[in-house]
Design a protein around this motif. Structure first.
Motif, PDB file in Angstrom:
ATOM      1  N   ALA A  78     114.366  76.179  99.047  1.00  0.00           N
ATOM      2  CA  ALA A  78     116.005  76.660  98.938  1.00  0.00           C
ATOM      3  C   ALA A  78     116.036  78.067  99.807  1.00  0.00           C
ATOM      4  O   ALA A  78     116.959  78.241 100.246  1.00  0.00           O
ATOM      5  CB  ALA A  78     116.348  77.056  97.450  1.00  0.00           C
ATOM      6  N   GLU A  79     115.036  78.896  99.734  1.00  0.00           N
ATOM      7  CA  GLU A  79     115.101  80.197 100.381  1.00  0.00           C
ATOM      8  C   GLU A  79     115.089  79.768 101.930  1.00  0.00           C
ATOM      9  O   GLU A  79     115.838  80.617 102.746  1.00  0.00           O
ATOM     10  CB  GLU A  79     113.980  80.840 100.056  1.00  0.00           C
ATOM     11  CG  GLU A  79     113.958  82.038 100.542  1.00  0.00           C
ATOM     12  CD  GLU A  79     115.130  83.067 100.017  1.00  0.00           C
ATOM     13  OE1 GLU A  79     115.706  84.323 100.452  1.00  0.00           O
ATOM     14  OE2 GLU A  79     115.595  82.730  98.773  1.00  0.00           O
ATOM     15  N   ASN A 117     116.121  77.224 103.511  1.00  0.00           N
ATOM     16  CA  ASN A 117     117.332  76.577 104.015  1.00  0.00           C
ATOM     17  C   ASN A 117     118.566  77.404 104.188  1.00  0.00           C
ATOM     18  O   ASN A 117     119.535  77.127 104.626  1.00  0.00           O
ATOM     19  CB  ASN A 117     117.675  75.565 103.170  1.00  0.00           C
ATOM     20  CG  ASN A 117     116.731  74.259 103.258  1.00  0.00           C
ATOM     21  OD1 ASN A 117     115.832  74.105 104.269  1.00  0.00           O
ATOM     22  ND2 ASN A 117     116.373  73.489 102.350  1.00  0.00           N
ATOM     23  N   LYS A 118     118.176  78.781 103.749  1.00  0.00           N
ATOM     24  CA  LYS A 118     119.319  79.716 103.817  1.00  0.00           C
ATOM     25  C   LYS A 118     119.609  80.140 105.238  1.00  0.00           C
ATOM     26  O   LYS A 118     118.700  80.104 106.297  1.00  0.00           O
ATOM     27  CB  LYS A 118     119.049  80.916 102.962  1.00  0.00           C
ATOM     28  CG  LYS A 118     119.142  80.787 101.376  1.00  0.00           C
ATOM     29  CD  LYS A 118     118.639  81.980 100.786  1.00  0.00           C
ATOM     30  CE  LYS A 118     118.761  81.568  99.164  1.00  0.00           C
ATOM     31  NZ  LYS A 118     118.493  83.166  98.490  1.00  0.00           N
ATOM     32  N   LYS A 173     120.755  85.738 105.665  1.00  0.00           N
ATOM     33  CA  LYS A 173     120.499  85.656 104.176  1.00  0.00           C
ATOM     34  C   LYS A 173     119.244  85.377 103.519  1.00  0.00           C
ATOM     35  O   LYS A 173     118.971  85.554 102.599  1.00  0.00           O
ATOM     36  CB  LYS A 173     121.789  84.845 103.508  1.00  0.00           C
ATOM     37  CG  LYS A 173     123.002  85.201 103.740  1.00  0.00           C
ATOM     38  CD  LYS A 173     123.926  84.224 102.951  1.00  0.00           C
ATOM     39  CE  LYS A 173     125.610  84.733 103.200  1.00  0.00           C
ATOM     40  NZ  LYS A 173     126.345  83.904 102.626  1.00  0.00           N
ATOM     41  N   ARG A 174     118.436  84.979 104.757  1.00  0.00           N
ATOM     42  CA  ARG A 174     117.111  84.572 104.215  1.00  0.00           C
ATOM     43  C   ARG A 174     116.145  85.960 103.996  1.00  0.00           C
ATOM     44  O   ARG A 174     116.111  86.939 105.014  1.00  0.00           O
ATOM     45  CB  ARG A 174     116.280  83.715 105.270  1.00  0.00           C
ATOM     46  CG  ARG A 174     115.034  83.241 105.069  1.00  0.00           C
ATOM     47  CD  ARG A 174     114.197  82.526 106.240  1.00  0.00           C
ATOM     48  NE  ARG A 174     115.536  81.435 106.558  1.00  0.00           N
ATOM     49  CZ  ARG A 174     115.284  80.742 107.653  1.00  0.00           C
ATOM     50  NH1 ARG A 174     114.213  81.239 108.785  1.00  0.00           N
ATOM     51  NH2 ARG A 174     116.079  79.770 108.136  1.00  0.00           N
TER      52      ARG A 174
END
Length: 1229
Positions: free
Chosen positions: A249-250, A252-253, A257-258
């Motif tokens: 999930a992190e 794929n940011k 924003k990662r």
């Protein structure tokens, strides 16, 4: 998924590792913050620095923390309160115990780990302790070998197998400790490659031990440890999945924003979790391949069960890892032996059989094709088992196999009832199964087996009734006659089970208290039964009125009716229809079972509590009136003088008499005065001798019922003296008639007369007055000697016969095994009836001698009855019972003499059989010699008198004709107390002459053998009868007291006494002029096991010295010399007794306690068995006294060597034997 183990199974328990832990805590961290520290902050892989090699923690191996653990002081590395004690007590919270151990482990892990190792050793039941020195320098296998030597060899118990609530709780506490330990250590300590490696290595080694306690305990610990690790692995897997999702999930940011630092942190966390998972997998692999793979097929069932139970838990807990072929194969291999599981349904342990049947039921549900038809049939027949849990389990299996499946076509007819209901085919299937099982007399067992699982089917009485009454549907095959009979029987059993709510006879412990719900169900079922069959039963009886078997079963249904429903439901017309059908059945049938069923049905309906009583009573009275009138009319024509009755007249009389007898069994027909006509019939049969046997049998039975009903009426209500006298006269006359028929040529008539006569004698015995019924004293009847003799003769002629000689059956054939069993059952009933007369003192007890002597010959057929008779008679009168036993042996001895003459071979099978019977009789007296003291003494007295009863016509130089009986009597010598042996020996000498004691020929061996049996084990063990030296009496006393001076003169009376009085009064033997030299004495107890020939056996007691012959003296001189010697020894003995009086007083309390317990005597100086010569009246024991003699097994095989039976002799160290020696001089007879 799980890699191969890398942990060795045998290594030095002291690993080189760092002991300085980081500041992290080892308790559960939900967020996983401390997991990193668990792997990274300590020295990786447990390696030490250069200066720490070979030492424990803290550099020099000394503990850095306080010298205490769990609050208990440490000494030599062992706690005063060890972990084992804490877990065994179970009073502390397990988490608190584990937390204390973890805290101690952080201070000094070697000492804490040593404590954990000793915990597992002590949980195995080992008393040994692993010391710190052993922990540092010994290998794993050496420690286990050392601990094996510390086991208690005398006990096979260890904590996991010990009984009691404390040890049952210990097992659960032990398992809980292991689970909590892993759970509390899962974030740090289990990854230090020290604690877990050491524990796994220890448990692996212990699980491979030959000692069951080590193997069992370590396997349980290893499996619970594995279960805890599986739980840890499951949590790690979940955390890895969560971490992976967070990372994805992190990542794929959007780039803006990662958070890269978070990605690195998640990657590091996933890497650490993966490393932890790999280590857990290595640990699990080590346990699985080091313990499980070897122990799942262990020889001990408990160990195998632990392994299979735990692998099932792993599969349920972590199915992704364990629910695959690699692990399922072990379960399959364990259960692959289907034939073994099927055979276990017949295991002698019922619990095992039940579980095996339940397992097969589960197999049947999951994969029916696995079980073959033969496998199923092996379970089917268990529905008839007498053990109800086994039968119920088998019934459930049967139901699942044959009755639980429904065809899809039946879904539309589920609501139909009767013949068209879905249960119709199932009921037919049940009938087919019952018939194919070929156990037609056990329908009640089949119904009870399926009652819990097939209640709805078994209570579908509407369907059963429809199958019997309605015509079959088109295309449906009707039930055959045999199938209808089976269905009626099954229907009756289901109705009985529903109405009585308890299993059939032989299955279960009796009636139990019903719950409120069960009572309500019972009432509802009885209501349903009554409402249905009150209407249907007359129709069923009308349809099957000519079929005796069907009618007999159907007539039992009214016994389970709720009769009030006949009135409340306005079913009186159906009651009238039922009474008409019963009347028609009585007129059509002469079968006894059918007639008795009709009689019982009238009795069930004639209940004064219900309003239908008058209606039924009128119908019954009309029927009996017609039968009585018809019988009197037929009897008058049948007994007309000068006319020979034809077969038709005899049949009419017999059929009517059968009906009257059947009704008289259940109903009081006294107002019809049936005694006179039956007496006339029986008397004519005695005078003419041509009366048909069946008429005589039923006339005897009917007359018996007349007397019983009159006696019941007199007992329950006040009666006049005339009634008593009339009944007394009838009973006397009837007994005389039965006695006449005991000599009838027909066996069936004799058996009937004998059975009824025994019943009448029992009823009219003196016990009829018990319970305050003194007014019945005129009815007391005691059989005279001639009647007792005839009863006994009947038993000997008709009971004690060979099976092949028995032709008592109606058709004279005994080839059929069933008929043989029935004939044996009949003979056992006849014997039991006569033995009952003996036990209740209706006949003389000595008549039992002819019964007792058959004990060995007919042991298989009647052994239990004869043994119980012995038991009861001994409770009534011990002495008379003993006299009866010796009488039976005397009778057998006389029979042998009549057959073989007096010159018989004492090694013959006949004589050996009598001796073996005597041995069995002796065993029945048990081990308590005080209880049977007087009885045994009287037995020896009678035996001695019988042995010397018949003098030899050839003179005194030849033995008495019955002298060989002493060889039989010697079998009872071991039952005598030591002092009583001496007294019996003195009594024996009354019958002996001086010359008899010197005889050594073979014909005198019984006398010598019996004398030795009286001397063995007593104070005269080593006494020679001629030498006069006592091994335990005079010899010891002569050492402690002054020798006799010999200056006392004999009284004149003693000087003039004859040789007979000398032998009569002699208590100790003397030197004789004939044998001046003292022979070497040999005790019969102390001899070597080698069996001597009879000549050698007595040479030590009566030695012959041909090379030395003193000058012979005349007989009177010998007598005078021996009396003088006797007087001197007597004076010395009396002086010693006075000196030892103080010692005697010290033992007075013990002696009086013994005598008070047995009611034998008050003082030592009183005659011990003087009362034996008195009447046994007043000494009858309480019938509820314990039968100690029954505790011995009298079925021991006969010993080939007499010396092998010495262990059956009394305990010579029994306190009862410690009595004053003055008793020895008391005359018993």
């Amino acid at each position: 998924m799980i890699a191969a183990p890398e942990i060795p199974t045998d290594f030095n328990l002291l690993q080189e590792s760092e002991t300085h832990f980081s500041s992290d805590t080892d308790f559960e961290d939900i967020e996983g913050k401390n997991q990193k520290q668990g792997k990274g902050k300590t020295c990786k892989k447990g390696k030490k620095g250069p200066g720490e090699k070979g030492k424990g923690g803290n550099g020099g191996g000394k503990p850095s923390g306080p010298n205490r653990m769990n609050g208990h002081h440490q000494q030599n590395g062992v706690e005063n309160m060890m972990l084992f004690e804490v877990v065994k007590m179970g009073k502390s919270a397990m988490q608190s115990v584990v937390d204390d151990w973890i805290e101690s482990y952080k201070h000094d892990r070697d000492i804490s780990l040593l404590d954990l190792i000793n915990f597992f050793i002590q949980c195995s039941g080992c008393k040994g302790v692993v010391t710190a020195e052993m922990f540092r320098h010994m290998q794993n296998s050496e420690i286990i070998r050392k601990m094996t030597e510390e086991f208690d060899e005398d006990s096979g118990d260890y904590p996991l197998t010990m009984a009691g609530p404390q040890w049952k709780k210990f097992k659960s506490s032990f398992c809980e400790f292991i689970g909590v330990l892993v759970r509390q250590c899962q974030y740090s300590i289990i990854y230090d490659e020290y604690m877990m490696d050491t524990v796994i290595s220890l448990l692996t080694g212990l699980s491979d031990s030959q000692v069951r306690a080590f193997r069992h305990t370590s396997t349980l610990a290893a499996m619970k440890l594995m279960t805890a690790l599986v739980n840890v692995a499951l949590n790690l897997s979940i955390n890895m999945d969560n971490t992976q999702r967070q990372y994805e999930a992190e990542r794929n940011k959007m780039i803006g924003k990662r958070a890269n630092d978070r990605l690195e942190l998640l990657l590091q966390k996933r890497k650490e979790l993966q490393e932890n998972q790999d280590e857990i997998e290595n640990m699990m692999n080590a346990i699985f391949k080091g313990v499980f793979v070897h122990r799942y097929r262990d020889a001990i069932a408990e160990i195998r069960a632990i392994c299979i139970e735990e692998i099932g838990i792993w599969m349920k807990m972590y199915s992704d890892a364990f629910l695959n072929d690699s692990y399922l194969k072990y379960v399959g291999w364990t259960m692959h032996d289907k034939d073994r599981i099927v055979s276990m349904t017949l295991d002698k342990e019922y619990d095992v059989a039940v579980q095996a049947i339940k397992l097969l039921t589960l197999v049947l549900q999951s994969s029916e094709e696995v079980l073959t038809a033969e496998d199923c049939e092996n379970v089917y027949h268990l529905v008839y088992s007498a053990h109800r849990p086994v039968a119920v389990a088998a019934g459930e299996f049967l139901y699942k196999k044959l009755f639980s499946r429904r065809d899809p076509e039946e879904d539309g007819i589920l609501k139909r009832r009767g013949r068209q209901s879905p249960n119709a085919n199932l009921v037919k299937t049940l009938v087919f199964f019952f018939l194919e099982s070929e156990l037609h007399e056990h329908a009640a067992y089949l119904v009870d087996s399926m009652w819990d699982c097939a209640t709805e089917l078994l209570k579908d009485w509407e369907c059963m009734n429809s199958l019997l009454l309605e015509e079959p549907l088109s295309g449906e095959e009707p039930l055959t006659d045999r199938q209808e009979s089976a269905l009626i029987e099954i229907m009756l059993c289901t109705i009985r089970q529903a109405a009585e709510c308890h299993p059939p006879v032989g299955r279960g412990t009796g009636k139990r208290v019903l719950t409120a719900k069960e009572k309500k169900t019972q009432l509802d079922d009885r209501t349903r039964i009554t409402e249905l069959f009150a209407v249907a039963l007359p129709q069923l009886l009308a349809k099957y009125s000519i079929d005796a078997e069907k009618v007999t079963n159907l007539l039992q249904l009214p016994q389970y009716f709720d009769l009030e429903i006949y009135t409340t439901g306005r079913l009186e017309k159906h009651l009238d229809a039922l009474l008409r059908q019963i009347r028609d059945i009585v007129e059509k049938h002469t079968d006894t079972d059918v007639l008795e069923a009709c009689s019982k049905t009238y009795h069930a309906l004639c209940n004064e509590e219900f309003t239908i009583f008058n209606r039924v009573d009128i119908a019954r009275s009309q029927l009996i009136d017609e039968l009585a009138d018809k019988f009197n009319r037929l009897l008058e024509d049948f007994l007309q003088e000068g006319e020979e009755p034809d077969e038709d007249d005899a049949y009419q009389v017999l059929s009517t008499l059968k009906r009257i007898t059947a009704f008289h069994n259940t109903h009081d027909l006294s107002r019809w005065d049936l005694f006179g006509c039956n007496y006339k019939l029986l008397k004519t049969g005695i005078e003419n001798g041509d009366m048909p046997e069946q008429i005589v049998i039923h006339a005897l039975q009917c007359t018996h019922y007349v007397i019983l009903w009159q006696l019941a009426k007199i007992t329950e209500s006040s009666s006049t003296k005339e009634d008593l006298l009339r009944l007394k006269k009838q009973m006397r006359v009837f007994c005389q008639i039965c006695q006449h028929y005991l000599t009838n040529v027909n066996t069936a008539v004799k058996e009937q007369a004998f059975t009824i006569l025994c019943d009448v004698l029992m009823i009219s015995s003196h016990q009829i007055m018990s319970g305050g019924r003194d007014m019945l004293e005129p009815l007391v009847y005691t059989p005279d000697s001639s009647l007792q003799s005839e009863l006994l003769s009947f038993i000997l002629d008709h009971v004690f016969i060979d099976q092949d000689d028995d032709n008592n059956s109606a058709d004279g054939q005994q080839d059929d095994e069933a008929s043989k069993i029935e004939a044996l059952h009949k003979r056992r009933n006849l014997l039991a009836a006569f033995c009952k007369l003996i036990v209740y003192t209706v006949v003389e007890m000595n008549t039992a001698a002819d019964i007792f002597k058959q004990y060995m010959k007919y042991y298989n057929d009647y052994g239990d009855i004869i043994k119980e008779t012995m038991s009861k008679t001994r409770q009534i009168d011990k002495i008379q019972c003993a006299k009866t036993l010796i009488l039976s042996l005397q009778q057998l001895f006389n029979e042998m003499i009549q057959e073989n003459g007096y010159n018989f071979d004492r090694s013959s099978p006949t004589f050996s059989g009598i001796k073996e019977l005597a041995r069995r009789f002796a065993l029945t007296f048990g081990l308590d010699q005080l209880k049977t003291r007087e009885a045994i003494a009287m037995l020896h007295k009678d035996g001695i008198e019988f042995a010397f009863k018949e003098p030899n016509p050839q003179g005194e130089s030849h033995p008495p004709l019955n002298l060989a009986f002493l060889d039989i009597l010697s079998e009872f010598s071991s039952k005598l107390l030591r002092q009583d042996k001496r007294t019996v020996y003195v009594y024996l000498e009354k019958f002996m002459t001086f010359q008899m004691s010197l005889r050594r020929e073979d014909v005198w061996l019984p006398l010598m053998s019996y004398r030795n049996s009286l001397l063995a084990g007593g104070d005269d063990d080593t006494m020679s009868v001629i030498s006069g030296i006592s091994s335990r009496g005079s010899t010891v006393r002569n050492k402690k007291s002054k020798p006799a001076t010999g200056k006392r003169k004999l009284p004149e009376a003693e000087e003039s006494s004859s040789s007979d009085s000398m032998w009569l009064n002699r208590e100790q033997t003397m030197h004789t002029p004939v044998m001046m030299q003292t022979p070497q004495l040999t005790s019969t107890i102390m001899r070597e096991p080698k069996r001597l020939r009879p000549e050698e056996n007595y040479m030590g007691v009566y030695p012959i010295q041909p090379e030395h012959h003193p000058t012979p003296l005349d007989y009177n001189t010998q007598v005078t010399w021996m009396l003088a010697q006797r007087q001197q020894e007597e004076a010395a003995r009396q002086q010693q007794e006075r000196a030892a009086m103080s010692y005697v007083k010290l033992r007075t309390n013990l002696q009086h306690a013994i005598r008070r317990g047995t009611s034998l005597m008050e003082d030592d100086e009183e005659p011990i068995v003087e009362d034996v010569m008195m009447s046994s009246e007043g000494r009858i024991e309480d019938l509820n006294e314990g039968m100690d003699f029954d505790t011995m097994d009298i079925d021991l095989p006969p010993s080939k060597n007499r010396r092998e039976r010495t262990e059956l002799k009394p305990d010579f160290f029994d306190p009862a034997s410690i009595m004053d020696e003055s008793v020895l001089g008391v005359s018993m007879f």
